[in-house]
Scaffold this motif. Structure first.
Motif, mmCIF file in Angstrom:
data_model
loop_
_atom_site.group_PDB
_atom_site.id
_atom_site.type_symbol
_atom_site.label_atom_id
_atom_site.label_comp_id
_atom_site.label_asym_id
_atom_site.label_seq_id
_atom_site.Cartn_x
_atom_site.Cartn_y
_atom_site.Cartn_z
ATOM 1 N N ILE A 192 0.831 -1.113 -0.064
ATOM 2 C CA ILE A 192 0.100 0.163 0.057
ATOM 3 C C ILE A 192 0.882 1.129 0.021
ATOM 4 O O ILE A 192 1.661 1.612 0.989
ATOM 5 C CB ILE A 192 -0.974 -0.012 1.178
ATOM 6 C CG1 ILE A 192 -1.873 -1.215 1.056
ATOM 7 C CG2 ILE A 192 -1.773 1.406 1.463
ATOM 8 C CD1 ILE A 192 -2.892 -1.271 2.419
ATOM 9 N N ALA A 227 -7.876 -1.402 0.220
ATOM 10 C CA ALA A 227 -7.056 -0.257 -0.369
ATOM 11 C C ALA A 227 -7.814 0.138 -1.838
ATOM 12 O O ALA A 227 -7.639 1.419 -2.226
ATOM 13 C CB ALA A 227 -5.529 -0.306 -0.259
ATOM 14 N N ALA A 243 -2.948 0.327 -3.888
ATOM 15 C CA ALA A 243 -3.188 -0.708 -3.319
ATOM 16 C C ALA A 243 -2.034 -1.754 -3.747
ATOM 17 O O ALA A 243 -1.796 -2.712 -3.147
ATOM 18 C CB ALA A 243 -4.501 -1.491 -3.850
ATOM 19 N N VAL A 289 -4.460 2.165 4.877
ATOM 20 C CA VAL A 289 -5.564 2.407 4.020
ATOM 21 C C VAL A 289 -6.187 3.872 4.182
ATOM 22 O O VAL A 289 -6.169 4.680 3.307
ATOM 23 C CB VAL A 289 -6.519 1.444 4.123
ATOM 24 C CG1 VAL A 289 -7.733 1.832 3.245
ATOM 25 C CG2 VAL A 289 -5.889 0.146 3.689
#
Length: 404
Positions: free
Chosen positions: A57, A131, A140, A346
């Protein structure tokens, strides 16, 4: 250490017995072992902000400072951990026997790997899916590098942050097997004598040069020193990592074999820390031919190890309750931190906040959850006995009341 604590636990670090005196707990090594694990949490919290989009991420707030801190930690963290594993491993083997040592490693390394991997992997997938739903695929997925040990077979299952459990278990099995052969071929007295001699060289002034050789070979074998020793991302071993970390394990093993080996290795800590500081900058920022880069990386990493050994020996030789608690909690924290950091990343990835603030928020949230769960669900329960070899009183709950 209290007699109720089994001497084979992951966090047991007692000095050998002398005569009839009780074992002396080596608090500085306890803190170092826990610190090596907790530095892994810091490293993974910084990865979203490292330039290159090499994290699952990614965050737009790239920082060279974050990359530099990651590089410094990666220079020595796992080498230090593996060295301590070797030191404690020989201690436990000689105190408890080969069978007890192997059973303990299977219980505390192998079983967590098998039991926790499916849950942790599911959480990582959930974080990636979340994400992508919130930020799109660019955040992501990043641009993950290909695994150095990919085979196109089911063995390509990602080991995530648990790779060190598998590799350490492999190292233990190989070292115990080779030791059995050497004992048969050389005899116990000669084999132990050679181990003590090697430990004496490692603990002498300049012994850091010998310790650094497997690290340098690992970088030469993998063909690059830019990322340090590249860990095995899958179930397939990677030669470079196996060489470098087996060498670190054996360094600890031999230091334990030498009389006063650890104490002698600690004595030159100021020189080692200065050497580590001087070599770290060129190791991380200067482009060099591979042989020179491998030598500089390896010597810098091991200078940090020797320097931290001596420094902690000076300041943490007596018990510190906070350091002891964090050391006890560090294994549980490390096992679970990885997917939790991804989940926390996230919502943070979409904020305009400075990256140091985001790192502090991520670390604060994850550490709060894991330390709270450790104290209430692990420390005084069968889980604590499984992972750490003992139960201790919960700080929040206080002493357990005797049953009526």
């Amino acid at each position: 250490m209290a007699s109720s604590t089994p001497p084979h636990s992951l966090s047991t670090i007692d000095a050998p017995r002398t005569g009839t005196s009780p074992p002396r707990r080596l608090h500085q090594l306890d803190a170092l072992r826990g610190g090596a694990l907790l530095l892994g949490v810091v490293l993974h919290a910084l990865m979203p902000y490292s330039p290159g989009d090499v994290w699952l991420i990614d965050d737009d707030s790239d920082s060279l400072a974050a990359l530099l801190v990651v590089g410094v930690i990666h220079l020595f963290r796992m080498v230090l951990f593996m060295m301590l594993a070797g030191y404690f491993g020989r201690m436990v083997l000689h105190r408890r026997g080969v069978g007890a040592y192997l059973r303990d490693r299977l219980l505390r390394l192998g079983l967590p790997l098998v039991v926790l991997w499916p849950v942790l992997f599911a959480l990582v997938i959930a974080a990636a899916v979340l994400a992508e739903m919130v930020h799109g695929p660019a955040v992501a997925t990043g641009t993950q590098p290909p695994a150095p040990n990919a085979t196109g077979t089911p063995l390509d299952l990602p080991t995530m942050h648990l790779w060190f459990l598998l590799l350490l278990l492999e190292i233990v099995l190989v070292v115990v097997a080779v030791r059995a052969v050497l004992l048969r071929v050389l005899g116990a007295q000669r084999a132990e004598g050679w181990a003590a001699r090697i430990g004496t060289v490692l603990s002498a002034p300049g012994g850091v040069l010998l310790a650094a050789v497997p690290y340098a070979l690992a970088l030469l074998v993998q063909g690059s020193a830019v990322q340090g020793i590249v860990e095995p991302y899958t179930l397939v071993p990677v030669l470079g990592a196996s060489l470098g970390y087996t060498g670190a394990f054996l360094a600890g093993w031999f230091l334990h074999a030498a009389p006063e080996g650890l104490a002698r290795a600690e004595r030159g800590w100021p020189v080692h820390l200065v050497l580590a500081a001087l070599l770290t900058v060129p190791a991380l920022v200067v482009t060099m031919p591979l042989p020179l880069a491998a030598a500089v990386h390896a010597l810098a990493g091991w200078a940090w190890v020797y320097g931290l050994l001596g420094l902690c020996g000076r300041v943490l030789r007596r018990e510190n309750r906070v350091a002891r608690y964090l050391a006890d909690a560090s294994y549980w924290v490390y096992l679970w931190h990885f997917p939790l950091l991804l989940l926390v990343a996230v919502p943070l990835a979409g904020t305009p906040w400075p990256w140091p603030l985001e790192v502090l928020l991520a670390l604060g949230a994850v550490m709060a959850v894991l330390l709270l769960s450790y104290d209430l669900l692990v420390r005084g329960t069968w889980v604590g006995r499984w992972l750490n070899g003992h139960r201790r009183e919960s700080v929040l709950r206080g002493p357990r009341r005797p049953r009526a």
